[in-house]
Design a protein around this motif. Structure first.
Motif, PDB file in Angstrom:
ATOM      1  N   ILE A   8       0.837  -1.203   0.000  1.00 21.89           N
ATOM      2  CA  ILE A   8       0.000   0.000   0.000  1.00 21.89           C
ATOM      3  C   ILE A   8       0.869   1.250   0.000  1.00 21.89           C
ATOM      4  CG2 ILE A   8      -1.809   1.270   1.203  1.00 21.89           C
ATOM      5  CD1 ILE A   8      -2.701  -1.350   2.473  1.00 21.89           C
ATOM      6  N   LEU A   9       0.617   2.130  -0.952  1.00 23.43           N
ATOM      7  CA  LEU A   9       1.257   3.444  -0.993  1.00 23.43           C
ATOM      8  C   LEU A   9       0.417   4.403  -0.165  1.00 23.43           C
ATOM      9  CD1 LEU A   9       3.486   5.257  -2.336  1.00 23.43           C
ATOM     10  CD2 LEU A   9       1.725   5.859  -4.016  1.00 23.43           C
ATOM     11  N   GLN A  10       1.052   5.166   0.736  1.00 20.34           N
ATOM     12  CA  GLN A  10       0.340   5.996   1.700  1.00 20.34           C
ATOM     13  C   GLN A  10       0.767   7.458   1.574  1.00 20.34           C
ATOM     14  OE1 GLN A  10       0.665   2.027   4.467  1.00 20.34           O
ATOM     15  NE2 GLN A  10       1.717   3.888   5.162  1.00 20.34           N
ATOM     16  N   ILE A  11      -0.239   8.339   1.581  1.00 19.40           N
ATOM     17  CA  ILE A  11      -0.013   9.767   1.354  1.00 19.40           C
ATOM     18  C   ILE A  11      -0.603  10.564   2.504  1.00 19.40           C
ATOM     19  CG2 ILE A  11      -0.576  11.724  -0.149  1.00 19.40           C
ATOM     20  CD1 ILE A  11      -0.763   9.676  -2.473  1.00 19.40           C
ATOM     21  N   GLU A  12       0.191  11.467   3.078  1.00 20.27           N
ATOM     22  CA  GLU A  12      -0.273  12.339   4.162  1.00 20.27           C
ATOM     23  C   GLU A  12       0.112  13.785   3.845  1.00 20.27           C
ATOM     24  OE1 GLU A  12      -1.876  13.100   6.738  1.00 20.27           O
ATOM     25  OE2 GLU A  12      -0.692  14.716   7.560  1.00 20.27           O
ATOM     26  N   THR A  13      -0.911  14.637   3.648  1.00 18.17           N
ATOM     27  CA  THR A  13      -0.670  16.050   3.315  1.00 18.17           C
ATOM     28  C   THR A  13      -1.617  16.969   4.069  1.00 18.17           C
ATOM     29  OG1 THR A  13      -2.164  15.851   1.399  1.00 18.17           O
ATOM     30  CG2 THR A  13       0.194  15.524   0.977  1.00 18.17           C
ATOM     31  N   ALA A  14      -2.111  16.534   5.206  1.00 17.04           N
ATOM     32  CA  ALA A  14      -3.130  17.305   5.916  1.00 17.04           C
ATOM     33  C   ALA A  14      -2.583  18.537   6.626  1.00 17.04           C
ATOM     34  CB  ALA A  14      -3.842  16.416   6.937  1.00 17.04           C
ATOM     35  N   THR A  15      -1.260  18.569   6.842  1.00 14.14           N
ATOM     36  CA  THR A  15      -0.637  19.713   7.513  1.00 14.14           C
ATOM     37  C   THR A  15       0.516  20.201   6.646  1.00 14.14           C
ATOM     38  OG1 THR A  15       0.923  18.352   8.785  1.00 14.14           O
ATOM     39  CG2 THR A  15      -1.255  18.715   9.749  1.00 14.14           C
ATOM     40  N   SER A  70      -5.460  21.027   6.509  1.00 16.44           N
ATOM     41  CA  SER A  70      -5.328  22.111   5.549  1.00 16.44           C
ATOM     42  C   SER A  70      -6.154  21.838   4.296  1.00 16.44           C
ATOM     43  CB  SER A  70      -3.851  22.272   5.162  1.00 16.44           C
ATOM     44  OG  SER A  70      -3.701  22.934   3.936  1.00 16.44           O
ATOM     45  N   TYR A  71      -6.976  22.797   3.918  1.00 16.08           N
ATOM     46  CA  TYR A  71      -7.815  22.629   2.722  1.00 16.08           C
ATOM     47  C   TYR A  71      -6.944  22.341   1.501  1.00 16.08           C
ATOM     48  CZ  TYR A  71     -11.224  23.665  -0.947  1.00 16.08           C
ATOM     49  OH  TYR A  71     -12.036  23.589  -2.053  1.00 16.08           O
ATOM     50  N   THR A  72      -5.927  23.154   1.291  1.00 17.63           N
ATOM     51  CA  THR A  72      -5.074  22.990   0.107  1.00 17.63           C
ATOM     52  C   THR A  72      -4.303  21.684   0.163  1.00 17.63           C
ATOM     53  OG1 THR A  72      -4.850  25.387  -0.123  1.00 17.63           O
ATOM     54  CG2 THR A  72      -3.224  24.024  -1.258  1.00 17.63           C
ATOM     55  N   GLY A  73      -3.717  21.374   1.320  1.00 15.47           N
ATOM     56  CA  GLY A  73      -2.953  20.138   1.454  1.00 15.47           C
ATOM     57  C   GLY A  73      -3.806  18.913   1.207  1.00 15.47           C
ATOM     58  N   PHE A 104     -15.294  10.354  -3.896  1.00 15.41           N
ATOM     59  CA  PHE A 104     -14.661  10.617  -2.605  1.00 15.41           C
ATOM     60  C   PHE A 104     -14.123  12.046  -2.525  1.00 15.41           C
ATOM     61  CE2 PHE A 104     -10.854  10.781   0.079  1.00 15.41           C
ATOM     62  CZ  PHE A 104     -11.434  10.468   1.300  1.00 15.41           C
ATOM     63  N   GLU A 105     -14.375  12.699  -1.389  1.00 17.31           N
ATOM     64  CA  GLU A 105     -13.864  14.037  -1.118  1.00 17.31           C
ATOM     65  C   GLU A 105     -13.191  14.043   0.247  1.00 17.31           C
ATOM     66  OE1 GLU A 105     -13.837  16.670  -3.000  1.00 17.31           O
ATOM     67  OE2 GLU A 105     -15.011  15.816  -4.669  1.00 17.31           O
ATOM     68  N   PRO A 106     -12.217  14.922   0.446  1.00 16.90           N
ATOM     69  CA  PRO A 106     -11.575  15.014   1.762  1.00 16.90           C
ATOM     70  C   PRO A 106     -12.567  15.423   2.843  1.00 16.90           C
ATOM     71  CG  PRO A 106     -10.308  16.198   0.088  1.00 16.90           C
ATOM     72  CD  PRO A 106     -11.621  15.851  -0.529  1.00 16.90           C
ATOM     73  N   PHE A 107     -12.217  15.115   4.072  1.00 13.54           N
ATOM     74  CA  PHE A 107     -13.011  15.495   5.233  1.00 13.54           C
ATOM     75  C   PHE A 107     -12.501  16.864   5.706  1.00 13.54           C
ATOM     76  CE2 PHE A 107     -13.741  14.515  10.001  1.00 13.54           C
ATOM     77  CZ  PHE A 107     -14.920  15.235   9.995  1.00 13.54           C
ATOM     78  N   TYR A 108     -13.049  17.918   5.102  1.00  9.69           N
ATOM     79  CA  TYR A 108     -12.566  19.262   5.419  1.00  9.69           C
ATOM     80  C   TYR A 108     -13.028  19.716   6.795  1.00  9.69           C
ATOM     81  CZ  TYR A 108     -11.407  19.676   0.453  1.00  9.69           C
ATOM     82  OH  TYR A 108     -10.884  19.491  -0.802  1.00  9.69           O
TER      83      TYR A 108
END
Length: 231
Positions: A4-11, A69-72, A211-215
């Protein structure tokens, strides 16, 4: 063997990891403002190559879905969905605060208190939740303005460890003797591995098309001073 490739950009941290059956085999991350758009795809390529795999070898793409972060979040989720479409792989979404709490428990085996991850929103507001040591949710995710009475119902009889980029600014008001703070970074794709592997094994996949992010909160554009003066 789930790869599994995992991506974290929330901050402000741009983080990518690759796990096999819930164990990390490669990862890369960097902290800084406005890194995600320029670096995320480069980090992904480096991590896949470092693992000795081809993209088609992946079994799923996992992404930290927010809040944050909305943009992240938009960049991370868009990239994850693009990979899913291109590779015809399923999408796994992991709530960011859950990932942070899982990371803390990974680094603190045997911990018996509560965990309160916090993501900085603005002023004294944070995105937060409270978990027990089994990652059971005691306080669901919310946008919360922190003052000296916050979490007193929990703090009155048990330790809570606050963590994340929103916790530092709250230390001045959360002065209860049971309030502890951990300044380490838990916004890392490396801490997503076990949660992503569990979701994969349970078949908990997202609809890639919808699917959309949980803003958590609506994105609000604040006019610049120049625009305000012109108005």
């Amino acid at each position: 063997m789930a790869k599994i490739l995992q991506i974290e950009t929330a901050t402000a941290i741009c983080s990518v990891a690759l796990s096999v059956n819930g164990e990390n085999i490669s990862y890369k991350e960097e902290h800084g403002q406005n890194l995600h758009a320029a670096n995320l795809t480069l980090f992904i390529d480096e991590v896949v190559k470092a693992a000795g795999l081809a993209y088609q070898d992946l079994d799923a793409i996992a992404v930290s879905k927010g809040p944050g972060s909305y943009t992240g979040l938009r960049i991370g989720v868009s990239t994850a969905k693009g990979l899913c479409y291109a590779l015809d792989k399923p999408l796994v979404a992991i709530e960011t605060l859950n990932m942070m709490a899982a990371g803390f428990l990974t680094e603190n085996p045997g911990y018996s208190g509560l965990i309160c991850p916090m993501i900085d929103a603005r002023r004294m507001e944070v995105y937060t939740a409270v978990f027990d040591p089994l990652l059971q949710i005691l306080l669901p995710t919310e946008a919360k303005i922190i003052d000296e009475t916050s979490f007193n119902n929990f703090l009155s009889n048990q330790i809570i460890t606050f963590l994340g980029d929103g916790a530092a600014k709250c230390a001045e008001v959360l002065t209860h003797q049971h309030a502890k703070f951990d300044a380490r970074n838990f916004n890392s794709a490396a801490y997503m591995s076990q949660l992503a592997n569990q979701a994969f094994n349970n078949g908990n996949f997202e609809d890639v098309a919808y699917f959309e992010p949980f803003y958590l909160k609506d994105f609000v554009v604040t006019p610049s001073k120049k625009q305000q003066a012109q108005g």
